[in-house]
Write a protein that holds these residues in place. Structure first.
Motif, PDB file in Angstrom:
ATOM      1  N   LEU A   1       0.811  -1.228   0.000  1.00 56.51           N
ATOM      2  CA  LEU A   1       0.000   0.000   0.000  1.00 56.51           C
ATOM      3  C   LEU A   1       0.841   1.274   0.000  1.00 56.51           C
ATOM      4  CD1 LEU A   1      -2.993  -0.701   2.451  1.00 56.51           C
ATOM      5  CD2 LEU A   1      -3.062  -0.626  -0.050  1.00 56.51           C
ATOM      6  N   CYS A   2       2.092   1.213   0.475  1.00 55.08           N
ATOM      7  CA  CYS A   2       2.889   2.441   0.494  1.00 55.08           C
ATOM      8  C   CYS A   2       3.075   2.956  -0.938  1.00 55.08           C
ATOM      9  CB  CYS A   2       4.260   2.181   1.109  1.00 55.08           C
ATOM     10  SG  CYS A   2       4.172   1.970   2.894  1.00 55.08           S
ATOM     11  N   ALA A   3       2.851   4.240  -1.112  1.00 58.85           N
ATOM     12  CA  ALA A   3       2.977   4.845  -2.448  1.00 58.85           C
ATOM     13  C   ALA A   3       3.827   6.098  -2.358  1.00 58.85           C
ATOM     14  CB  ALA A   3       1.594   5.179  -3.003  1.00 58.85           C
ATOM     15  N   GLY A   4       4.636   6.302  -3.377  1.00 63.57           N
ATOM     16  CA  GLY A   4       5.493   7.479  -3.390  1.00 63.57           C
ATOM     17  C   GLY A   4       6.524   7.350  -4.490  1.00 63.57           C
ATOM     18  N   THR A   5       7.678   7.978  -4.274  1.00 62.50           N
ATOM     19  CA  THR A   5       8.752   7.925  -5.267  1.00 62.50           C
ATOM     20  C   THR A   5       9.828   6.948  -4.796  1.00 62.50           C
ATOM     21  OG1 THR A   5       8.330  10.223  -5.827  1.00 62.50           O
ATOM     22  CG2 THR A   5      10.431   9.293  -6.546  1.00 62.50           C
ATOM     23  N   PHE A   6      10.143   6.026  -5.661  1.00 59.21           N
ATOM     24  CA  PHE A   6      11.173   5.033  -5.355  1.00 59.21           C
ATOM     25  C   PHE A   6      12.465   5.404  -6.071  1.00 59.21           C
ATOM     26  CE2 PHE A   6       7.257   3.019  -4.410  1.00 59.21           C
ATOM     27  CZ  PHE A   6       7.523   2.130  -3.379  1.00 59.21           C
ATOM     28  N   PHE A   7      13.559   5.352  -5.331  1.00 61.70           N
ATOM     29  CA  PHE A   7      14.884   5.592  -5.905  1.00 61.70           C
ATOM     30  C   PHE A   7      15.552   4.226  -6.044  1.00 61.70           C
ATOM     31  CE2 PHE A   7      13.391   9.358  -3.867  1.00 61.70           C
ATOM     32  CZ  PHE A   7      13.736  10.374  -4.750  1.00 61.70           C
ATOM     33  N   LEU A   8      15.943   3.926  -7.269  1.00 57.96           N
ATOM     34  CA  LEU A   8      16.307   2.546  -7.592  1.00 57.96           C
ATOM     35  C   LEU A   8      17.663   2.467  -8.277  1.00 57.96           C
ATOM     36  CD1 LEU A   8      12.786   2.144  -9.009  1.00 57.96           C
ATOM     37  CD2 LEU A   8      13.553   0.687  -7.148  1.00 57.96           C
ATOM     38  N   TYR A   9      18.253   1.300  -8.183  1.00 57.33           N
ATOM     39  CA  TYR A   9      19.530   1.050  -8.857  1.00 57.33           C
ATOM     40  C   TYR A   9      19.451  -0.320  -9.532  1.00 57.33           C
ATOM     41  CZ  TYR A   9      24.418  -0.011  -9.656  1.00 57.33           C
ATOM     42  OH  TYR A   9      25.591  -0.371 -10.242  1.00 57.33           O
ATOM     43  N   ARG A  10      19.735  -0.315 -10.819  1.00 60.85           N
ATOM     44  CA  ARG A  10      19.722  -1.590 -11.533  1.00 60.85           C
ATOM     45  C   ARG A  10      21.135  -2.144 -11.605  1.00 60.85           C
ATOM     46  NH1 ARG A  10      16.570  -4.440 -14.801  1.00 60.85           N
ATOM     47  NH2 ARG A  10      14.964  -2.842 -14.877  1.00 60.85           N
ATOM     48  N   ASP A  11      21.310  -3.314 -11.043  1.00 64.50           N
ATOM     49  CA  ASP A  11      22.610  -3.991 -11.088  1.00 64.50           C
ATOM     50  C   ASP A  11      22.667  -4.811 -12.374  1.00 64.50           C
ATOM     51  OD1 ASP A  11      24.699  -5.813 -10.876  1.00 64.50           O
ATOM     52  OD2 ASP A  11      24.511  -5.940  -8.688  1.00 64.50           O
ATOM     53  N   PRO A  12      23.498  -4.377 -13.339  1.00 66.89           N
ATOM     54  CA  PRO A  12      23.494  -5.064 -14.632  1.00 66.89           C
ATOM     55  C   PRO A  12      24.065  -6.473 -14.559  1.00 66.89           C
ATOM     56  CG  PRO A  12      25.195  -3.363 -14.576  1.00 66.89           C
ATOM     57  CD  PRO A  12      24.467  -3.285 -13.265  1.00 66.89           C
ATOM     58  N   VAL A  13      24.878  -6.745 -13.555  1.00 68.50           N
ATOM     59  CA  VAL A  13      25.478  -8.070 -13.442  1.00 68.50           C
ATOM     60  C   VAL A  13      24.446  -9.078 -12.929  1.00 68.50           C
ATOM     61  CG1 VAL A  13      27.291  -9.434 -12.367  1.00 68.50           C
ATOM     62  CG2 VAL A  13      27.753  -7.082 -13.086  1.00 68.50           C
TER      63      VAL A  13
ATOM     64  N   ASP B   1      21.283  -8.455 -12.835  1.00 64.36           N
ATOM     65  CA  ASP B   1      20.014  -8.136 -13.467  1.00 64.36           C
ATOM     66  C   ASP B   1      18.906  -8.020 -12.418  1.00 64.36           C
ATOM     67  OD1 ASP B   1      18.347  -7.427 -15.552  1.00 64.36           O
ATOM     68  OD2 ASP B   1      17.713  -9.496 -15.930  1.00 64.36           O
ATOM     69  N   ALA B   2      19.221  -7.290 -11.361  1.00 63.61           N
ATOM     70  CA  ALA B   2      18.259  -7.100 -10.276  1.00 63.61           C
ATOM     71  C   ALA B   2      18.162  -5.609  -9.964  1.00 63.61           C
ATOM     72  CB  ALA B   2      18.729  -7.857  -9.035  1.00 63.61           C
ATOM     73  N   VAL B   3      17.013  -5.214  -9.444  1.00 64.23           N
ATOM     74  CA  VAL B   3      16.790  -3.814  -9.089  1.00 64.23           C
ATOM     75  C   VAL B   3      16.767  -3.690  -7.573  1.00 64.23           C
ATOM     76  CG1 VAL B   3      15.205  -1.867  -9.266  1.00 64.23           C
ATOM     77  CG2 VAL B   3      15.477  -3.413 -11.209  1.00 64.23           C
ATOM     78  N   LYS B   4      17.501  -2.712  -7.088  1.00 58.68           N
ATOM     79  CA  LYS B   4      17.600  -2.500  -5.643  1.00 58.68           C
ATOM     80  C   LYS B   4      16.931  -1.168  -5.296  1.00 58.68           C
ATOM     81  CE  LYS B   4      21.425  -1.096  -2.689  1.00 58.68           C
ATOM     82  NZ  LYS B   4      22.882  -0.947  -2.644  1.00 58.68           N
ATOM     83  N   ILE B   5      16.180  -1.142  -4.209  1.00 62.59           N
ATOM     84  CA  ILE B   5      15.599   0.117  -3.740  1.00 62.59           C
ATOM     85  C   ILE B   5      16.641   0.794  -2.846  1.00 62.59           C
ATOM     86  CG2 ILE B   5      13.753   1.199  -2.395  1.00 62.59           C
ATOM     87  CD1 ILE B   5      12.004  -1.245  -3.038  1.00 62.59           C
ATOM     88  N   THR B   6      17.078   1.984  -3.252  1.00 58.87           N
ATOM     89  CA  THR B   6      18.062   2.691  -2.433  1.00 58.87           C
ATOM     90  C   THR B   6      17.387   3.661  -1.480  1.00 58.87           C
ATOM     91  OG1 THR B   6      18.385   4.303  -4.197  1.00 58.87           O
ATOM     92  CG2 THR B   6      19.922   2.472  -4.111  1.00 58.87           C
ATOM     93  N   ASP B   7      16.217   4.175  -1.872  1.00 57.98           N
ATOM     94  CA  ASP B   7      15.482   5.077  -0.982  1.00 57.98           C
ATOM     95  C   ASP B   7      14.036   5.144  -1.446  1.00 57.98           C
ATOM     96  OD1 ASP B   7      15.060   6.740   1.147  1.00 57.98           O
ATOM     97  OD2 ASP B   7      16.421   8.313   0.479  1.00 57.98           O
ATOM     98  N   MET B   8      13.180   5.668  -0.569  1.00 60.22           N
ATOM     99  CA  MET B   8      11.764   5.760  -0.904  1.00 60.22           C
ATOM    100  C   MET B   8      11.200   6.993  -0.204  1.00 60.22           C
ATOM    101  SD  MET B   8       8.510   5.128  -1.421  1.00 60.22           S
ATOM    102  CE  MET B   8       6.895   4.577  -0.839  1.00 60.22           C
ATOM    103  N   ASP B   9      10.584   7.858  -1.000  1.00 59.50           N
ATOM    104  CA  ASP B   9       9.909   9.039  -0.448  1.00 59.50           C
ATOM    105  C   ASP B   9       8.424   8.706  -0.410  1.00 59.50           C
ATOM    106  OD1 ASP B   9       8.947  11.478   0.255  1.00 59.50           O
ATOM    107  OD2 ASP B   9       9.464  12.489  -1.618  1.00 59.50           O
ATOM    108  N   CYS B  10       7.940   8.294   0.761  1.00 57.16           N
ATOM    109  CA  CYS B  10       6.564   7.785   0.875  1.00 57.16           C
ATOM    110  C   CYS B  10       5.582   8.954   1.004  1.00 57.16           C
ATOM    111  CB  CYS B  10       6.451   6.843   2.071  1.00 57.16           C
ATOM    112  SG  CYS B  10       4.850   6.027   2.182  1.00 57.16           S
ATOM    113  N   ARG B  11       4.696   9.094   0.008  1.00 56.36           N
ATOM    114  CA  ARG B  11       3.711  10.179   0.027  1.00 56.36           C
ATOM    115  C   ARG B  11       2.373   9.723   0.593  1.00 56.36           C
ATOM    116  NH1 ARG B  11       5.514  14.726  -2.809  1.00 56.36           N
ATOM    117  NH2 ARG B  11       7.761  14.640  -2.446  1.00 56.36           N
TER     118      ARG B  11
END
Ligand SMILES: [Zn+2]
Length: 253
Positions: A55-67, A69-79
């Protein structure tokens, strides 16, 4: 998508892996449905602990690890934390149906689906508890409409005869479309749900209204109860099987 990117999103589901890491499935208006990892989010001090829950919604700051092939959440601004939805059993079950529907069936336009889900959750958060079932009906009706799977309210799906605004139609479990009495046949294993003229006129009329206005009106109580049942069945038909949220929310939804 560059290695570091950000997007709006709503968390639909979590899964734990390892001791403290959290898998997060998101719906984003830009990237649709995808999974990311919030490392350490299940540890007591993890900064992403509460803002990556469903349910949390907001802006997700993400990093894609090309090796990997996974996406990591580095931060989240929950609105939107949707505390009012979490603290009401009735609202929480309704929201759970929405999240499960999107998880199991998403395949359409991500921006439209995101706008419908976030808009519905915001209205659910703010509404009186007795208004919540109308939002349930409106979300499902609009979601099926976005997917091109909303039955025609103006004619029998069997013989094609126009309904006329004083007549009802019948929903038949597992079959798409609404039917006249003659075409509906005998109740099968799943049974029939008769929909009144008022229920069908409401669906047809509300389609053109903003969500907030559509959810502010409803047909009479008996018509609405049948309509809600038919839409929950249609949702399960569309998902291709039972929804856990509908099963566990029986008697509450
Ligand atoms: Zn017919």
């Amino acid at each position: 998508m560059s290695r570091s990117f950000q997007t709006g999103g709503i968390v639909l589901r979590n899964n734990r892996f390892g001791e403290i890491h959290k898998g997060v499935t998101l719906l984003s208006p830009d990237h649709g449905l995808f999974s990311a990892v919030a490392y350490g989010a299940y540890s007591a001090k993890g900064k992403l602990r509460s803002v990556t829950n469903p349910l949390c919604a907001g802006t997700f700051f993400l990093y894609r690890d090309p090796v990997k092939d996974a996406v990591k959440i580095t931060d989240m601004d929950c609105r939107d934390f949707f505390e009012g939805v979490r603290s009401s059993i009735a609202k929480f079950f309704i929201a759970s149906v929405w999240l499960e529907m999107v998880l199991k069936t998403f395949g359409g336009d991500a921006a439209e689906t995101f706008a419908l889900l976030r808009g519905s959750l915001r209205l659910l958060e703010a509404c009186a508890e007795e208004a919540a079932p109308r939002l349930l009906v409106q979300f499902l009706w609009r979601y099926l409409g976005l997917a091109g799977c909303a039955p025609d309210t103006g004619a029998c799906a069997g013989c094609g005869e126009a309904r006329g605004e004083n007549r009802g139609l019948v929903y038949r479990r597992g079959v798409s479309g609404f039917f006249c009495r003659g075409c509906a046949g005998a109740p099968g294993a799943g049974g029939l749900v008769p929909l009144s003229a008022g229920a069908l006129n409401y669906l047809a009329y509300s389609r053109g209204l903003p969500l907030e206005k559509a959810a502010a009106c409803a047909p009479d109580a008996a018509s609405f109860a049948a309509l809600k049942q038919a839409l929950l069945f249609l949702a399960e038909d569309f998902a291709g099987g039972p929804l856990n949220s509908v099963r566990t929310g029986k008697g509450i939804l």
